[in-house]
Design a protein around this motif. Structure first.
Motif, short mmCIF file in Angstrom:
data_model
loop_
_atom_site.label_atom_id
_atom_site.label_comp_id
_atom_site.label_asym_id
_atom_site.label_seq_id
_atom_site.Cartn_x
_atom_site.Cartn_y
_atom_site.Cartn_z
N PRO A 290 92.77 20.80 7.06
CA PRO A 290 93.37 21.23 8.55
C PRO A 290 92.46 22.27 9.13
O PRO A 290 91.84 23.03 8.70
CB PRO A 290 94.80 21.56 8.06
N VAL A 291 92.94 22.07 10.45
CA VAL A 291 92.13 23.21 11.32
C VAL A 291 92.82 24.60 11.21
O VAL A 291 91.88 25.83 10.96
CB VAL A 291 92.25 22.77 12.98
N LEU A 292 94.03 24.52 10.99
CA LEU A 292 94.67 25.94 11.00
C LEU A 292 95.77 25.75 9.47
O LEU A 292 96.46 24.67 9.45
CB LEU A 292 95.48 26.35 12.21
N SER A 293 95.20 26.73 8.67
CA SER A 293 96.23 26.67 7.40
C SER A 293 96.86 27.89 7.23
O SER A 293 96.24 28.94 7.48
CB SER A 293 95.52 26.64 5.94
N GLU A 294 98.21 28.03 7.62
CA GLU A 294 99.06 29.21 7.54
C GLU A 294 99.52 29.39 6.26
O GLU A 294 100.31 28.55 5.49
CB GLU A 294 100.11 29.39 8.55
N ALA A 295 99.25 30.45 5.26
CA ALA A 295 99.66 30.55 4.06
C ALA A 295 100.38 31.97 3.78
O ALA A 295 100.00 32.91 4.03
CB ALA A 295 98.41 30.64 3.02
N LEU A 296 101.84 31.97 3.03
CA LEU A 296 102.48 33.04 2.71
C LEU A 296 102.90 32.91 1.36
O LEU A 296 103.38 31.87 0.92
CB LEU A 296 103.58 33.06 3.76
N TYR A 297 102.46 33.70 0.40
CA TYR A 297 102.50 33.74 -0.95
C TYR A 297 104.31 33.87 -1.38
O TYR A 297 104.62 33.21 -2.31
CB TYR A 297 101.94 34.95 -1.66
N CYS A 298 104.95 34.62 -0.69
CA CYS A 298 106.48 34.71 -0.99
C CYS A 298 107.36 33.39 -0.51
O CYS A 298 106.80 33.09 0.71
CB CYS A 298 106.82 36.15 -0.54
N ASP A 299 108.37 33.01 -1.20
CA ASP A 299 108.87 32.09 -0.82
C ASP A 299 109.80 32.32 0.57
O ASP A 299 110.49 33.28 0.53
CB ASP A 299 110.05 31.59 -1.77
N GLY A 300 109.60 31.46 1.52
CA GLY A 300 110.38 31.85 2.91
C GLY A 300 109.54 32.69 3.58
O GLY A 300 110.05 32.98 4.86
N GLY A 301 108.28 33.21 3.36
CA GLY A 301 107.41 34.29 3.79
C GLY A 301 107.84 35.74 3.64
O GLY A 301 108.34 35.96 2.74
N CYS A 302 107.52 36.48 4.54
CA CYS A 302 107.52 37.97 4.53
C CYS A 302 109.03 38.11 4.10
O CYS A 302 109.22 39.32 3.41
CB CYS A 302 107.22 38.81 5.62
N ILE A 303 109.95 37.57 4.48
CA ILE A 303 111.22 37.74 4.36
C ILE A 303 111.81 37.62 2.96
O ILE A 303 112.85 38.03 2.64
CB ILE A 303 112.37 37.06 5.53
N GLY A 304 110.95 37.06 2.04
CA GLY A 304 111.10 36.90 0.78
C GLY A 304 110.21 37.79 -0.10
O GLY A 304 110.44 37.63 -1.40
N GLY A 305 109.86 38.94 0.50
CA GLY A 305 109.07 40.15 -0.13
C GLY A 305 109.76 40.72 -1.13
O GLY A 305 111.09 40.68 -1.17
N PRO A 306 108.74 41.49 -2.10
CA PRO A 306 109.74 42.08 -2.96
C PRO A 306 110.64 43.61 -2.75
O PRO A 306 110.98 44.12 -3.40
CB PRO A 306 108.56 42.70 -4.18
N GLY A 307 110.10 43.80 -1.54
CA GLY A 307 110.41 45.23 -0.82
C GLY A 307 111.55 45.21 0.03
O GLY A 307 111.92 46.28 0.64
N ILE A 308 112.12 44.06 0.09
CA ILE A 308 113.21 43.77 1.11
C ILE A 308 114.54 43.47 0.52
O ILE A 308 114.51 43.20 -0.64
CB ILE A 308 112.85 42.57 2.27
N ARG A 309 115.67 43.58 1.07
CA ARG A 309 117.05 43.42 0.47
C ARG A 309 117.10 42.06 -0.09
O ARG A 309 116.52 40.95 0.49
CB ARG A 309 118.16 43.73 1.51
N LYS A 310 117.73 41.95 -1.06
CA LYS A 310 118.06 40.81 -2.17
C LYS A 310 119.34 40.24 -1.91
O LYS A 310 119.50 38.93 -2.35
CB LYS A 310 117.84 40.92 -3.49
N ASP A 311 120.18 40.89 -1.27
CA ASP A 311 121.51 40.39 -1.15
C ASP A 311 121.86 39.30 -0.19
O ASP A 311 122.94 38.71 0.13
CB ASP A 311 122.46 41.53 -1.00
N LEU A 312 120.84 39.07 0.85
CA LEU A 312 120.90 38.00 2.08
C LEU A 312 120.06 36.81 1.43
O LEU A 312 118.92 36.89 1.07
CB LEU A 312 120.28 38.52 3.26
N GLU A 313 120.65 35.73 1.69
CA GLU A 313 119.72 34.53 1.44
C GLU A 313 118.70 34.38 2.58
O GLU A 313 118.82 34.98 3.63
CB GLU A 313 120.59 33.13 1.61
N VAL A 314 117.39 33.76 2.24
CA VAL A 314 116.50 33.47 3.04
C VAL A 314 116.90 32.84 4.39
O VAL A 314 115.96 33.20 5.30
CB VAL A 314 115.32 32.78 2.30
N PHE A 315 117.66 32.10 4.25
CA PHE A 315 118.05 31.21 5.55
C PHE A 315 118.57 32.12 6.47
O PHE A 315 118.45 32.07 7.74
CB PHE A 315 118.98 30.07 5.36
N GLU A 316 119.59 33.02 6.06
CA GLU A 316 120.14 34.17 6.83
C GLU A 316 119.17 35.30 7.48
O GLU A 316 119.13 35.78 8.37
CB GLU A 316 121.33 34.92 6.06
#
Length: 477
Positions: A290-316
């Motif tokens: 592709p011309v543009l490839s957007e890649a985020l390593y965590c599931d759901g993007g940065c909101i799925g990172g290891p340093g953010i709260r875990k009690d909320l689902e990614v969709f919320e």
């Protein structure tokens, strides 16, 4: 500086959960624990979440922040995902101000600046892999160095906003606060070192607030300093980067970005995508990329990172980010962003850090497989943490794991040992029984000789005595 991912040997029970979850084999089995291999690690933090014994953690640096509060002017740059982490995000801004931080900027404005660079690269005809995620960058630099030239030269939003601030105030300390532990590695890279001075996670900041007995509930709300933003606020969610870049390309009608964009999130998807991307180039099929490839390593993007709260689902978390983005779209930000884009260098280079992970010869691999009995019919059970017996053999030959650390091999070894023990017990029992029989026969012969009877007669006599005893026992009852 200490390494970012830490192992506590006293807590590690060698359950190999870390090996099982790591996509880059960055673990080494030592005598008493499993440790990180820094040269191979991409600092994703997956092993921290996977460890059931909490033997893995990451480097905490709030002590540095506390020291700077005493003597330095600090400006905080906060990731847009703070609105997903905090129920009342503007009180988080207030807390920073009350601690002594001079100003609080949203990194989202840096995302606008980074997007302008990416848009210009695409206009020039370049295919780019664009990611604000330092783990993706680490992954490419270490495991796909042939793709380094495809990485967008745009600095990450964190670095972009830091460069803007430091152009005005070069002596200020810039402290990033967000969901990502990998940002700690990014700020130490020689290509951008000195732009951002410290990176903390939301988790670390919450620990700091707890230590200082600060309760956000009792604070008033304060809005961040700096500028309005457009779609840069959506960078933490999947597709946010592509959306922002598309906005800055909307006047270029010949570039229909939506039809030539790939958006990937999650470590397994990122790995498979980069493998295919590299394979296409090697096979002369770059037209498939592709011309543009957007890649985020965590599931759901940065909101799925290891340093953010875990009690909320990614969709919320995603819902909160999108609502905040739509509620705060700026009206004049485009012209301002383009002016700053022309005034500040918002680009960087990448130095490959190719991992020396050797692929041994077939003879060497087969030698390891033969030792554990997996040469002819490998089970590929994955219990060791590697997907196949062959992968495990390669890890053994790279010094990451003992050759005999195979559960199936150990089970067979235990079964064989058990059989040997049973056979030994049987042999000892037979030998003991034979000794008893021999001794009893000697006694029987002695009794027979005393009574002047044969052995058969002695046996008959013993039966008579036994019957008499049994009769007496019945009479007593």
């Amino acid at each position: 500086m200490d390494y970012i991912i830490l192992t506590n040997p006293e807590k590690c029970v060698k359950c190999i959960s870390c090996i099982r979850t790591c996509e880059v084999h960055a673990n080494i089995v030592k005598e008493d624990f499993v440790d990180i291999v820094p040269e191979m690690c991409v600092v994703c933090g997956a092993c921290i979440r996977a460890c059931p014994e909490n033997a893995r953690s990451y480097l905490r640096q709030t002590d540095i922040f506390n020291e700077w509060l005493k003597s330095e002017k600090i400006i905080a740059v906060v990731a847009p995902s703070y609105v997903a982490h905090y129920d009342e995000p503007y009180k988080f801004i207030t807390a920073l101000k009350e601690l002594g931080v001079s100003a609080v900027y949203e990194v989202a404005f840096g995302a606008e600046l980074s997007s302008l660079v990416i848009a210009e690269e695409i206009r020039s005809g370049k295919k780019v892999i664009a990611s604000p995620c330092p783990t993706v960058v680490n992954y490419i630099k270490k495991w796909f160095p042939e793709l380094v030239d495809r990485l967008s030269k745009a600095v990450s939003p964190m670095i972009a906003i830091a460069r803007y601030i430091k152009k005005k105030e070069p002596n200020v300390k810039i402290v990033f606060i967000g969901p990502c532990i990998s940002k700690k590695s990014e700020i130490t890279q020689v290509e951008v070192k000195g732009d951002t001075d410290l990176a903390l996670t939301f988790e670390e900041f919450d620990e700091l607030l707890k230590d200082k007995k600060m309760d956000l509930e009792h604070l008033t709300e304060t809005h961040p300093d700096g500028f309005d933003t457009l779609y840069g606020l959506s960078y933490p969610v999947v597709g946010g980067l592509a959306k922002t870049v598309s906005y800055y390309l909307q006047e270029d009608l010949d570039i229909v970005l939506e039809k030539d964009t790939v958006i990937i999130d999650g470590k397994e998807n990122v790995m498979k995508f980069l493998e295919k991307y590299s394979e296409n180039i090697k096979n002369g099929r770059d037209d498939m990329n592709p011309v543009l490839s957007e890649a985020l390593y965590c599931d759901g993007g940065c909101i799925g990172g290891p340093g953010i709260r875990k009690d909320l689902e990614v969709f919320e978390k995603r819902r909160r980010i999108i609502e905040y983005t739509l509620d705060n779209l700026g009206t004049k930000i485009r012209d301002l962003a383009q002016r700053i884009y022309r005034e500040i260098d918002l680009t960087r280079e990448y130095i490959p850090e190719k991992v020396e992970y050797k692929i041994p010869s077939e003879a060497e691999i087969n030698s390891v497989l033969k030792k554990i009995g997996m040469l002819k019919e490998p089970l590929n059970c994955g219990a060791c943490g590697y997907p196949t017996c062959r992968d495990r053999a390669i890890a053994v030959l790279n010094g990451l794991m003992p050759w005999d650390l195979c559960i199936q091999y150990q089970l067979r070894k235990m079964e064989e040992e058990h059989k040997r023990e049973i056979n030994k017990i049987k042999e000892e029992a037979i030998e003991s029984a034979q000794k008893v029989i021999t001794e009893q026969m000697k006694i029987a012969q002695e009794i027979a000789s005393l009574l002047g009877e044969t052995v058969a007669e002695t046996k008959a006599s013993l039966l008579k005595i036994l019957n008499l005893v049994m009769d007496e026992t019945r009479d007593e009852k």
